[in-house]
Design an enzyme around this catalytic site. Structure first.
Site, PDB file in Angstrom:
ATOM      1  CB  SER A 254      -0.893   0.005   1.225  1.00  0.00           C
ATOM      2  OG  SER A 254      -0.126   0.279   2.371  1.00  0.00           O
ATOM      3  CE  LYS A 255      -2.479   5.832  -2.622  1.00  0.00           C
ATOM      4  NZ  LYS A 255      -3.252   4.620  -2.733  1.00  0.00           N
ATOM      5  NE  ARG A 256       1.294   0.367   6.384  1.00  0.00           N
ATOM      6  CZ  ARG A 256       0.332  -0.442   5.981  1.00  0.00           C
ATOM      7  NH1 ARG A 256      -0.858   0.039   5.722  1.00  0.00           N
ATOM      8  NH2 ARG A 256       0.559  -1.733   5.825  1.00  0.00           N
TER       9      ARG A 256
END
Length: 483
Positions: A254-256
């Site tokens: 994910s964006k993390r």
RNA sequence: GGCCCCUUCGUCUAGCGGUCAGGACACCGGCCUCUCACGCCGGUAACAGGGGUUCGAGUCCCCUAGGGGUCACCA
């Protein structure tokens, strides 16, 4: 089991004749790493079998789909250099097709009108869950023929209560689902729009898709889609559910975990070839080979060589691969990238000749894992005033060293052809006269010229920077010492 | 929780019944060296656990554990 070679050949021929695959993202976000890998697998599979690769945008969610994301997805493929043989098709433009299919299912009795409200359905699920049963629609409207036409309704597909649904997956093998677990899924919403699992099946039928290659997260959707094929008396395509990509914490990427959008990688100075190579190697392999050209992947790609287990995204290895590609990249391409990067930072590439810039990128290609790093490493060549690193300056630009530097400055000023060889000779003359080693002389000069302690070889750096600019910088550094 | 999928070095993977379990990234040494890199040489490091099957199991079967996915009038 013994089969003769001929039937084996025919089998294979049948299986791979007129291959048609599709990549079907929704335009509710950017093309991300996971999506790109799925697209790549589809694309390479098609190309390997001289088949057809189709791009289809699933934009039936009117709330979340946007034109910006639509454009961004196409831009991402454009950058990657993936060309689709057909498409982009857009589901929003194919509503008639879904309507037609829905009508057909309704009149055949495979689908029925359901007037239950979402609240009522939720209540059913709650009840089932409370009783420890599979939460699903209870079929209230299945046989209610006395429907008031004025009551809003959605269309549901009747799922069998008994038996099994078998997904024959190329990677996983046969996966068996109990039909009793399946819900009577909504195929047309109350507002008249068709749902995802319905459109997918209809489109795959209409586009004559032979192989559905998609993420593992769709495996549980497959029996639902199979129901649509059955109801329409169509044969289903072959499926290959590929593993997912995980972040370093083993959670879904994910964006993390850093840049998620493919276009971000362009911004960060990655080469599309490197990204493709990395992404394809994530879950696919061909012996011990690490570096593949697009052509080599096309030649060797096979679904059978895909790994079934999820893969963790490893940024370091991507960086390494990117540097490998930079090391062997075309010089003109690197110069163009350098020029563009400098201009973006308000610097003019033209203070040095094209030939010099070629020399600069050649020096920097073994020192840069991204184009961004390369541009950063080249900045000092193009700045008008040296931006000194204070720590380096106070350590090396000392009065103790100024004599050496001045001597070198004078030797350099005598050179006509400012080649790295001649610069080297100048260094050696000073070193001999002063009886110092190269390191003693090179570091102060490096700081004077670049502002810091890190750069390509000092002879090459000076030569590339040119005589005038080099002498100017040496003078400026000496002035600074004497301040 | 139900259902489904997955499990070889930290990570990506090779392996398709008999291997000193190989390669790559990262890491650690060494060489090269004007700094930083590149390059070269070397090293640490894995078959999740337990049962079977077999002369022989990382490879086949079962169980357990762990991880992931999915259960919408989202896609």
């Amino acid at each position: 089991m013994c089969r003769n070679p001929r039937s084996l050949f025919e089998d294979k021929f049948l299986m791979y004749a007129d291959i048609r695959v599709r990549f079907a993202p929704s335009n509710t976000g950017h093309l991300h790493i996971g999506g790109a890998r799925t697209a790549l697998f589809n694309w390479f599979f098609a190309k390997h079998h001289a088949g057809t690769a189709i791009l289809r945008i699933e934009d039936t969610d009117r709330q979340r789909s946007t034109e910006e994301y639509y454009d961004a997805i196409l831009a991402a493929f454009d950058w990657l250099g993936l060309e689709w043989d057909e498409g982009p098709y857009r589901q929003s433009r194919r509503m008639d097709l879904y309507k037609e299919a829905a009508d057909k299912l309704l009149s055949s009795g495979a689908a029925y009108r359901c007037t239950c409200t979402p609240d009522e359905v939720n209540a059913m699920r709650e009840r089932a869950r409370a009783e420890g049963k599979t939460p699903k629609y209870d079929g209230t409207c299945r046989d209610r023929y006395d429907k008031d036409p004025n009551v809003p309704f959605c269309l549901r597909l009747r799922a069998p209560d008994v038996g099994k649904a078998i997904v024959d997956d190329i990677l996983t093998g046969e996966v068996v689902f109990e039909n009793s677990q399946l819900d009577d899924m909504v195929i047309v919403r109350t507002d008249g729009t068709p749902t995802y699992n319905f459109c997918v099946a209809i489109d795959d039928i209409d586009m004559k898709i032979t192989h559905v290659i998609r993420g593992n997260d769709h495996l549980s959707n497959t029996p639902k889609q199979l129901l649509v094929y059955q109801a329409l008396e169509e044969t289903s395509p072959k499926f290959a559910h590929i593993s997912m990509i995980l972040g370093s914490d083993k959670k879904r990427l994910s964006k993390r975990h850093g840049a998620d959008s493919i276009l971000d990688y362009k911004e960060r100075g990655f080469l599309p070839e490197a990204l493709i190579n990395y992404l394809v190697r994530l879950g696919w392999s061909h012996g011990d080979q690490e570096i593949f050209s697009k052509e080599e992947i096309v030649e060797n790609f096979a679904l059978e060589n895909l790994n079934k287990s999820a893969a963790v995204f490893n940024p370091e290895k991507l960086l390494w691969l990117n540097q490998e590609y930079i090391k062997s990249a075309d010089g003109d391409f690197l110069v163009e990238s350098l020029d563009a990067g400098l201009r973006a930072q308000g610097l003019s590439p033209d203070v040095l000749t094209h030939k010099s810039r070629e020399g600069i990128v050649d020096e920097l290609r073994t020192r840069s894992s991204t184009l961004t790093e390369m541009i950063d490493g080249a900045r000092f060549f193009f700045e008008n005033e040296v931006d000194f690193d204070e720590k380096a300056a106070s350590k090396f630009l000392t009065s103790e060293n100024s004599g050496l530097m001045l001597k070198l400055r004078n030797e350099l000023s005598k050179i006509d052809m400012f080649s790295s060889e001649n610069v080297k000779s100048a260094f050696h003359r000073v070193m001999e006269e002063e009886a110092v080693k190269l390191g003693k002389l090179a570091q102060p000069v490096r700081v004077a010229i670049t502002g810091g302690t890190i750069s390509p070889g000092i002879f090459e750096t000076l030569s590339l920077l040119g005589k005038d600019r080099s002498l100017h910088r040496l003078d400026a550094a000496l002035a600074r010492v004497n301040q």
